[in-house]
Design an enzyme around this catalytic site. Sequence first.
Site, PDB file in Angstrom:
ATOM      1  N   LYS A   1     -11.280 -33.670 -18.259  1.00 46.84           N
ATOM      2  CA  LYS A   1     -11.108 -32.254 -17.899  1.00 46.84           C
ATOM      3  C   LYS A   1      -9.701 -31.805 -18.289  1.00 46.84           C
ATOM      4  CE  LYS A   1      -9.676 -29.588 -14.707  1.00 46.84           C
ATOM      5  NZ  LYS A   1      -9.152 -28.497 -15.561  1.00 46.84           N
TER       6      LYS A   1
ATOM      7  N   GLU B   1      -0.080 -39.713 -12.118  1.00 47.74           N
ATOM      8  CA  GLU B   1       1.173 -39.486 -12.871  1.00 47.74           C
ATOM      9  C   GLU B   1       1.625 -38.079 -12.519  1.00 47.74           C
ATOM     10  OE1 GLU B   1       2.740 -41.582 -14.760  1.00 47.74           O
ATOM     11  OE2 GLU B   1       1.227 -43.137 -15.018  1.00 47.74           O
TER      12      GLU B   1
ATOM     13  N   CYS C   1       7.393 -33.628 -17.586  1.00 46.02           N
ATOM     14  CA  CYS C   1       7.408 -34.259 -16.259  1.00 46.02           C
ATOM     15  C   CYS C   1       8.704 -35.007 -16.003  1.00 46.02           C
ATOM     16  CB  CYS C   1       6.218 -35.185 -16.112  1.00 46.02           C
ATOM     17  SG  CYS C   1       6.075 -36.356 -17.463  1.00 46.02           S
TER      18      CYS C   1
ATOM     19  N   GLU D   1      10.593 -28.982  -8.651  1.00 47.63           N
ATOM     20  CA  GLU D   1      10.372 -29.084 -10.088  1.00 47.63           C
ATOM     21  C   GLU D   1      10.200 -27.668 -10.647  1.00 47.63           C
ATOM     22  OE1 GLU D   1       6.613 -30.862 -11.244  1.00 47.63           O
ATOM     23  OE2 GLU D   1       7.632 -31.960 -12.827  1.00 47.63           O
TER      24      GLU D   1
HETATM   25  P1  NAD Z   1      -1.545 -29.116 -12.138  1.00 47.14           P
HETATM   26  O1  NAD Z   1      -1.412 -30.167 -11.107  1.00 47.14           O
HETATM   27  O2  NAD Z   1      -1.566 -27.710 -11.734  1.00 47.14           O
HETATM   28  O3  NAD Z   1      -2.872 -29.338 -12.992  1.00 47.14           O
HETATM   29  C1  NAD Z   1      -3.188 -30.585 -13.572  1.00 47.14           C
HETATM   30  C2  NAD Z   1      -4.687 -30.690 -13.709  1.00 47.14           C
HETATM   31  O4  NAD Z   1      -5.283 -30.646 -12.406  1.00 47.14           O
HETATM   32  C3  NAD Z   1      -5.315 -29.541 -14.503  1.00 47.14           C
HETATM   33  O5  NAD Z   1      -6.386 -30.053 -15.270  1.00 47.14           O
HETATM   34  C4  NAD Z   1      -5.834 -28.624 -13.404  1.00 47.14           C
HETATM   35  O6  NAD Z   1      -6.926 -27.833 -13.808  1.00 47.14           O
HETATM   36  C5  NAD Z   1      -6.241 -29.619 -12.335  1.00 47.14           C
HETATM   37  N1  NAD Z   1      -6.234 -29.041 -10.990  1.00 47.14           N
HETATM   38  C6  NAD Z   1      -5.473 -28.013 -10.534  1.00 47.14           C
HETATM   39  N2  NAD Z   1      -5.774 -27.746  -9.243  1.00 47.14           N
HETATM   40  C7  NAD Z   1      -6.747 -28.614  -8.874  1.00 47.14           C
HETATM   41  C8  NAD Z   1      -7.464 -28.840  -7.676  1.00 47.14           C
HETATM   42  N3  NAD Z   1      -7.268 -28.098  -6.589  1.00 47.14           N
HETATM   43  N4  NAD Z   1      -8.387 -29.835  -7.658  1.00 47.14           N
HETATM   44  C9  NAD Z   1      -8.603 -30.591  -8.751  1.00 47.14           C
HETATM   45  N5  NAD Z   1      -7.971 -30.412  -9.922  1.00 47.14           N
HETATM   46  C10 NAD Z   1      -7.032 -29.443  -9.986  1.00 47.14           C
HETATM   47  O7  NAD Z   1      -0.382 -29.413 -13.187  1.00 47.14           O
HETATM   48  P2  NAD Z   1      -0.016 -28.591 -14.494  1.00 47.14           P
HETATM   49  O8  NAD Z   1       0.625 -27.324 -14.071  1.00 47.14           O
HETATM   50  O9  NAD Z   1      -1.184 -28.540 -15.420  1.00 47.14           O
HETATM   51  O10 NAD Z   1       1.045 -29.569 -15.181  1.00 47.14           O
HETATM   52  C11 NAD Z   1       2.350 -29.636 -14.786  1.00 47.14           C
HETATM   53  C12 NAD Z   1       2.563 -30.790 -13.824  1.00 47.14           C
HETATM   54  O11 NAD Z   1       2.141 -32.008 -14.428  1.00 47.14           O
HETATM   55  C13 NAD Z   1       4.017 -30.978 -13.491  1.00 47.14           C
HETATM   56  O12 NAD Z   1       4.158 -31.231 -12.125  1.00 47.14           O
HETATM   57  C14 NAD Z   1       4.398 -32.209 -14.313  1.00 47.14           C
HETATM   58  O13 NAD Z   1       5.507 -32.909 -13.812  1.00 47.14           O
HETATM   59  C15 NAD Z   1       3.152 -33.001 -14.271  1.00 47.14           C
HETATM   60  N6  NAD Z   1       3.109 -33.981 -15.363  1.00 47.14           N
HETATM   61  C16 NAD Z   1       3.293 -35.314 -15.076  1.00 47.14           C
HETATM   62  C17 NAD Z   1       3.301 -36.255 -16.102  1.00 47.14           C
HETATM   63  C18 NAD Z   1       3.509 -37.730 -15.826  1.00 47.14           C
HETATM   64  O14 NAD Z   1       3.190 -38.530 -16.682  1.00 47.14           O
HETATM   65  N7  NAD Z   1       4.016 -38.100 -14.666  1.00 47.14           N
HETATM   66  C19 NAD Z   1       3.105 -35.846 -17.425  1.00 47.14           C
HETATM   67  C20 NAD Z   1       2.914 -34.489 -17.677  1.00 47.14           C
HETATM   68  C21 NAD Z   1       2.914 -33.565 -16.636  1.00 47.14           C
END
Ligand code: NAD
Length: 495
Positions: free
Chosen positions: A189, A265, A300, A399
């Site tokens: 997804k 992650e 991240c 963040e």
């Molecule tokens: P997000 O948590 O909003 O979304 C990530 C994924 O989760 C998306 O596919 C989204 O559709 C899904 N999602 C959102 N709400 C949900 C819910 N209620 N239930 C189930 N799924 C849900 O994150 P983002 O804004 O897409 O990405 C940025 C974040 O990702 C930052 O916090 C960043 O630090 C983190 N990140 C971490 C790494 C790592 O390797 N540690 C790498 C890249 C990004």
Amino acid sequence: MLQTIDWHARAKSVRLPNRPFIDGQYVDSVSNETFPCVYPGDGRLLTQVASCNEADVDKAVRSARKAFNAGVWSRMAPADRRRILLRFSELILANREELALLETLNVGKPIANAFNGDVVGAANCIAWYAEAIDKVYGEVAATAHEMTTLVVREPVGVVAAVVPWNYPMSMAAWKLGPALATGNSVVLKPAEQSPFTALKFGELAIEAGLPAGVLNVVPGLGHIAGKALGLHMDVDCVGFTGSTEVGKYFMQYSGQSNIKRIGLELGGKSPQVVLADCDDLDAAAAGVAAGIFANTGQVCNAGSRLIVDEKIRDTLFEKITAQAKSFLPGDPLDAATRMGSLVTQEQMDRVLGYIDAGRAEGATTLIGGSRVRTETGGFYIEPTIFDRVRNDMKIAREEIFGPVLSAITVKGFDEAMEVANDTVYGLAGAVWTGSVKNAHRAAKAIKAGVVWVNCFDRGSMAVPFGGFKQSGFGRDKSLHAMDKYTDLKAMWFAH
Ligand code: NAD
């Protein structure tokens, strides 16, 4: 090659995948709902994309389960799986131009980065795990003489990979590589901001010879499609990358459903520590600037907190400010651009909100702080550096996920380490020092899954990546990632 392509012209004709990819083909969604995909470089609507609901997700999981149980992939000889995944990797590279363009259109990152970094990185990742498939052995345990005891790893079954928008292809590949290599079926997804390349991956995997159902892709909203995967009783494992907030939801979904395994992650607020004994402030300045302005700070492990000793702060600030000039936002489809737009208007507004909060709490902007290129209709913010930040301010604790550096001045090594670790996150950290002793002391002291010494953001498929504390658990990359997608089985054979 990158320079000779007319990316704007290509953008007008490229096909934008916008339907779910289930059981080996693009299908209409059951939901019949859609969400808009906007090009953040100029704010124009690109297309509507199918928004999968619980029924679509269930269809994808059923397809994945059917393929898994049939053994068409899970029981295929490792060397044959290896050939198919290598072909998948080759096809990613063969479609480099299209994939790079789709990624830039979705997220506004510079086309040069997408072309040279994201596509190549994803292909390398898939190839790395393909090569590993038939080189990983089980164990024979030292048990009683009349016993033979094997310890083996088996695929968990159906893996849901839920990924963010900042590096859509890389984050997908970090999950697909180890999950597919170990014989699982996957439902991927992508984030709603960036569905194109994930859908194209589904198509390329089939072309490479992956049996239908082994990789399904469901575009959709987090709280609908993501949640449905988290709660699904027939999903065995979730590989999640995203925010800490949503990571916590996935732990709840697991507890409310079938105790599926979860790998998280999550976010970070990584410290960049520059000690008074740093003997190469030019290198440190370049590392600090790239560490927060690359990918518009939407990283991240971005080095978003600069922790600098008072003795060198003024010289370092001058050098970082000079470096920041090379990150001025430009047209993402121009091959010379180093910093593109933010991913959405919402993300831009969020970052501008943090900039306001920093000013309100008494921090001062050394450079930047504003939206720019407004005339394009796109979502751009200039590189921003805050000085006089205290570690208890919002801009030091949360963040921001934008091109905003929060600089905190400290006195000496101990205070630097104390501030570095005063955070709920533990994804990464860096120290810049000319002292071998302080390099080792800091590398041990910083509580994070990755520590860089006199460098920043170095990575390799051979090295695990992931966090401590609220940055998550489980690791992507390296052979360690395979642990997430396999179960250990002990087999006792009495003689
Ligand atoms: P997000 O948590 O909003 O979304 C990530 C994924 O989760 C998306 O596919 C989204 O559709 C899904 N999602 C959102 N709400 C949900 C819910 N209620 N239930 C189930 N799924 C849900 O994150 P983002 O804004 O897409 O990405 C940025 C974040 O990702 C930052 O916090 C960043 O630090 C983190 N990140 C971490 C790494 C790592 O390797 N540690 C790498 C890249 C990004």
